[in-house]
Design a protein around this motif. Structure first.
Motif, short mmCIF file in Angstrom:
data_model
loop_
_atom_site.label_atom_id
_atom_site.label_comp_id
_atom_site.label_asym_id
_atom_site.label_seq_id
_atom_site.Cartn_x
_atom_site.Cartn_y
_atom_site.Cartn_z
N ALA A 67 0.83 -1.21 0.00
CA ALA A 67 0.00 0.00 0.00
C ALA A 67 0.86 1.26 0.00
N ARG A 68 1.91 1.28 0.80
CA ARG A 68 2.79 2.45 0.85
C ARG A 68 3.47 2.68 -0.51
N ARG A 69 3.82 1.58 -1.16
CA ARG A 69 4.46 1.71 -2.48
C ARG A 69 3.49 2.32 -3.49
N LEU A 70 2.23 1.87 -3.47
CA LEU A 70 1.24 2.38 -4.42
C LEU A 70 0.93 3.86 -4.18
N LEU A 71 0.96 4.26 -2.91
CA LEU A 71 0.54 5.62 -2.55
C LEU A 71 1.69 6.62 -2.51
N VAL A 137 -15.84 -9.82 6.89
CA VAL A 137 -15.24 -8.62 7.47
C VAL A 137 -13.77 -8.59 7.08
N ARG A 138 -13.42 -7.63 6.22
CA ARG A 138 -12.07 -7.61 5.66
C ARG A 138 -11.45 -6.22 5.77
N GLU A 139 -10.15 -6.21 5.85
CA GLU A 139 -9.42 -4.95 5.99
C GLU A 139 -9.33 -4.23 4.65
N ALA A 140 -9.54 -2.92 4.71
CA ALA A 140 -9.35 -2.06 3.54
C ALA A 140 -8.76 -0.74 4.02
N HIS A 141 -8.28 0.05 3.09
CA HIS A 141 -7.70 1.36 3.43
C HIS A 141 -8.31 2.39 2.48
N PRO A 142 -8.89 3.47 3.00
CA PRO A 142 -9.55 4.46 2.13
C PRO A 142 -8.66 5.01 1.03
N GLU A 143 -7.39 5.30 1.33
CA GLU A 143 -6.54 5.89 0.29
C GLU A 143 -6.21 4.88 -0.80
N VAL A 144 -6.11 3.61 -0.44
CA VAL A 144 -5.94 2.58 -1.47
C VAL A 144 -7.22 2.47 -2.30
N ALA A 145 -8.37 2.58 -1.63
CA ALA A 145 -9.64 2.55 -2.35
C ALA A 145 -9.73 3.70 -3.35
N PHE A 146 -9.39 4.91 -2.91
CA PHE A 146 -9.43 6.07 -3.81
C PHE A 146 -8.42 5.92 -4.95
N TRP A 147 -7.27 5.35 -4.65
CA TRP A 147 -6.25 5.09 -5.68
C TRP A 147 -6.83 4.18 -6.76
N ALA A 150 -9.72 5.69 -9.07
CA ALA A 150 -9.31 6.69 -10.06
C ALA A 150 -8.28 6.13 -11.03
N GLY A 151 -8.38 4.86 -11.36
CA GLY A 151 -7.47 4.29 -12.33
C GLY A 151 -6.05 4.16 -11.83
N GLU A 152 -5.93 3.82 -10.54
CA GLU A 152 -4.62 3.59 -9.91
C GLU A 152 -3.79 4.87 -9.86
N GLU A 153 -4.43 5.91 -9.39
CA GLU A 153 -3.74 7.20 -9.20
C GLU A 153 -4.03 7.70 -7.78
#
Length: 245
Positions: A67-71, A137-147, A150-153
């Protein structure tokens, strides 16, 4: 039913979608109560809380690394490494910090401790009360979701440094998936009689939209599990989920 769940000072915000339509919101003091209301009907409940934990190491979780790498280079700091399991269940920051230092070669920051109560609550729920809910019930992260939405941005604007621009940017990304999301936000904001921040509400919507069929099948971070990582000793999944529209 498809839910996105985010923490707030008064507990847990739940945003609910019924297939591809907004179906309401709720506020819960405990995840157990939320599951009692929706567990039988829910196809997916995405929660902005770490689930899989370390017990005797502060080795970074593979999902956090991915996640940190993507963001990077701007939004990666929103991904916090969780404390070890015993530390999140401690009754004070001082006790948790001591446990973290005894069991790892690092310490415990105040930001990580700030989310410990939610981690502990969900950890206890999935290990002791509802182990059958682990696939729902699964873990997610809002900023990864927004990434992903928006087409992985990654998002451009910081919630703390540029809050107005950040709000508009994230709502724009949600409206690309659900054109009526602004009306849903207004309705949810009025319905939730609690100390709920705008950021918490928008993040919960991002997870709810991700959980719903509006965005397709759920994917996981990391894409491939490292062969040398044993994962969570308790067997809980150490992953983050997201979806591409």
């Amino acid at each position: 039913m498809y839910l996105g769940v985010d923490g707030c000072p008064d507990g847990w915000i739940a945003i609910v979608y019924d297939v591809d339509e907004y179906a309401g919101s709720g506020l819960y003091t405990h995840v157990e109560a939320l599951y009692e209301d929706y567990g039988e009907e829910a196809e997916s409940i995405l929660v902005d809380v770490p689930i899989g934990l370390r017990e005797h190491s502060n080795k970074k979780r593979p999902c956090d690394v991915a996640a940190r790498r993507l963001l990077s280079p701007d939004r990666h700091a929103s991904v916090f490494a969780p404390p070890v399991r015993a530390a999140v269940h401690a009754d004070s920051y001082e006790a948790a910090k001591r446990i973290q230092e005894e069991r790892t070669d690092g310490s415990l920051g105040v930001q990580s401790w700030g989310i410990a109560d939610g981690i502990a609550q969900l950890d206890r729920f999935l290990r002791e009360t509802h182990s059958d809910a682990v696939d729902i019930v699964r873990e997610a992260h809002p900023e990864v979701a927004f990434w992903a939405l928006a087409g992985e941005e990654a998002t451009e604007y910081s919630k703390t440094g540029q809050p107005a621009a950040a709000f508009v940017e994230r709502v724009d990304r949600l409206e690309a998936i659900d054109p009526d999301v602004s009306a849903h936000l207004r309705r949810a904001g009025r319905d939730l009689d609690a100390e709920v921040g705008v950021d918490d509400l928008v993040d919960a919507f991002a997870l709810a939209v991700t959980a719903s069929p509006l965005t397709g099948d759920l994917r996981t971070l990391p894409d491939e599990w490292p062969d040398d990582d044993p994962g969570d000793p308790a067997g809980l999944p150490m992953e983050m989920v997201y979806a591409r529209p």
